[in-house]
Motif scaffolding. Structure first.
Motif, PDB file in Angstrom:
ATOM      1  N   GLU A  50       0.834  -1.213   0.000  1.00 13.25           N
ATOM      2  CA  GLU A  50       0.000   0.000   0.000  1.00 13.25           C
ATOM      3  C   GLU A  50       0.862   1.255   0.000  1.00 13.25           C
ATOM      4  OE1 GLU A  50      -4.077  -1.515   2.208  1.00 13.25           O
ATOM      5  OE2 GLU A  50      -2.426  -0.837   3.466  1.00 13.25           O
ATOM      6  N   GLU A  51       1.966   1.218   0.732  1.00 11.54           N
ATOM      7  CA  GLU A  51       2.844   2.383   0.839  1.00 11.54           C
ATOM      8  C   GLU A  51       3.738   2.579  -0.383  1.00 11.54           C
ATOM      9  OE1 GLU A  51       6.202   4.232   3.865  1.00 11.54           O
ATOM     10  OE2 GLU A  51       4.846   2.657   4.585  1.00 11.54           O
ATOM     11  N   TYR A  52       4.318   1.489  -0.909  1.00 10.24           N
ATOM     12  CA  TYR A  52       5.329   1.604  -1.957  1.00 10.24           C
ATOM     13  C   TYR A  52       4.857   1.169  -3.341  1.00 10.24           C
ATOM     14  CZ  TYR A  52       8.234   2.012   2.183  1.00 10.24           C
ATOM     15  OH  TYR A  52       8.763   2.401   3.388  1.00 10.24           O
ATOM     16  N   GLY A  53       3.629   0.691  -3.451  1.00 10.53           N
ATOM     17  CA  GLY A  53       3.132   0.221  -4.736  1.00 10.53           C
ATOM     18  C   GLY A  53       3.450  -1.254  -4.937  1.00 10.53           C
ATOM     19  N   PRO A  54       3.092  -1.783  -6.098  1.00  9.06           N
ATOM     20  CA  PRO A  54       3.217  -3.225  -6.339  1.00  9.06           C
ATOM     21  C   PRO A  54       4.639  -3.686  -6.687  1.00  9.06           C
ATOM     22  CG  PRO A  54       2.227  -2.173  -8.236  1.00  9.06           C
ATOM     23  CD  PRO A  54       2.416  -1.089  -7.199  1.00  9.06           C
ATOM     24  N   TYR A  55       5.594  -3.272  -5.847  1.00  7.72           N
ATOM     25  CA  TYR A  55       6.993  -3.632  -6.066  1.00  7.72           C
ATOM     26  C   TYR A  55       7.220  -5.142  -6.006  1.00  7.72           C
ATOM     27  CZ  TYR A  55       7.244  -4.443  -1.047  1.00  7.72           C
ATOM     28  OH  TYR A  55       7.027  -4.931   0.220  1.00  7.72           O
ATOM     29  N   ILE A  56       6.296  -5.863  -5.394  1.00  7.38           N
ATOM     30  CA  ILE A  56       6.484  -7.310  -5.237  1.00  7.38           C
ATOM     31  C   ILE A  56       6.203  -8.087  -6.524  1.00  7.38           C
ATOM     32  CG2 ILE A  56       6.056  -7.231  -2.759  1.00  7.38           C
ATOM     33  CD1 ILE A  56       3.307  -8.504  -3.325  1.00  7.38           C
ATOM     34  N   VAL A  57       5.550  -7.443  -7.518  1.00 11.92           N
ATOM     35  CA  VAL A  57       5.357  -8.111  -8.816  1.00 11.92           C
ATOM     36  C   VAL A  57       6.630  -7.856  -9.609  1.00 11.92           C
ATOM     37  CG1 VAL A  57       3.917  -8.346 -10.869  1.00 11.92           C
ATOM     38  CG2 VAL A  57       2.857  -7.739  -8.684  1.00 11.92           C
TER      39      VAL A  57
END
Length: 151
Positions: A50-57
């Motif tokens: 939520e804080e940093y965006g979908p960096y995990i994709v």
């Protein structure tokens, strides 16, 4: 590494998740089941996205849910695998941020974590293996792919 997912019971197959938050929660279930992480860990991951965006994709169709090293509630350095039949979207309107394969990371030991990441990169760099993982429906499929690609 695929064999380890099966042996540690860190493998989950599901039809769908209602949204990316539920997918993250589901991807942590096998790690919670054996005490690798506590229940708060999945919520920490969600807060980070939520804080940093979908960096995990990290590449289309592949998510790597994780929080920071040494996060509260992490007791083992490990990785879990989850495959959804129907991908979830982390960013509406951007198919590059959809994910169907989840490699959920937990880390409390940097040396073990770096070793896990090196072994995981072998999987992530093999496009044919990722395509076949997206078709897998059972632990037997996972073991077959271990033999085909990684042994």
């Amino acid at each position: 590494m695929l064999r380890e997912f099966v042996e540690k019971k860190h493998c989950k197959f599901a039809t769908e998740a209602k949204d990316w938050k539920e997918a993250i929660r589901m991807s942590c279930e096998t790690l919670e089941a054996d005490g690798s992480v506590e229940g708060n860990y999945k919520e920490d991951i969600i807060k980070c996205v939520e804080e940093y965006g979908p960096y995990i994709v990290i590449v289309p169709n592949v998510a790597m849910p994780h929080s920071q090293e040494g996060a509260a509630g992490v007791h083992k350095t490990t990785i879990g695998f989850m495959k959804l039949e129907k991908p979830v979207s982390f960013e509406l309107g951007n198919a590059e941020k959809d994910a169907q394969l989840f490699f959920t990371l937990a880390s409390c030991n940097s040396e073990e974590h770096l070793n896990n990441m090196a072994r995981l990169s072998e999987i992530l760099s093999n496009e044919e293996l990722l395509i076949e993982l997206a078709r897998a429906n059972s632990t037997e499929d996972i073991l077959r792919l271990q033999e085909k690609f990684l042994d």
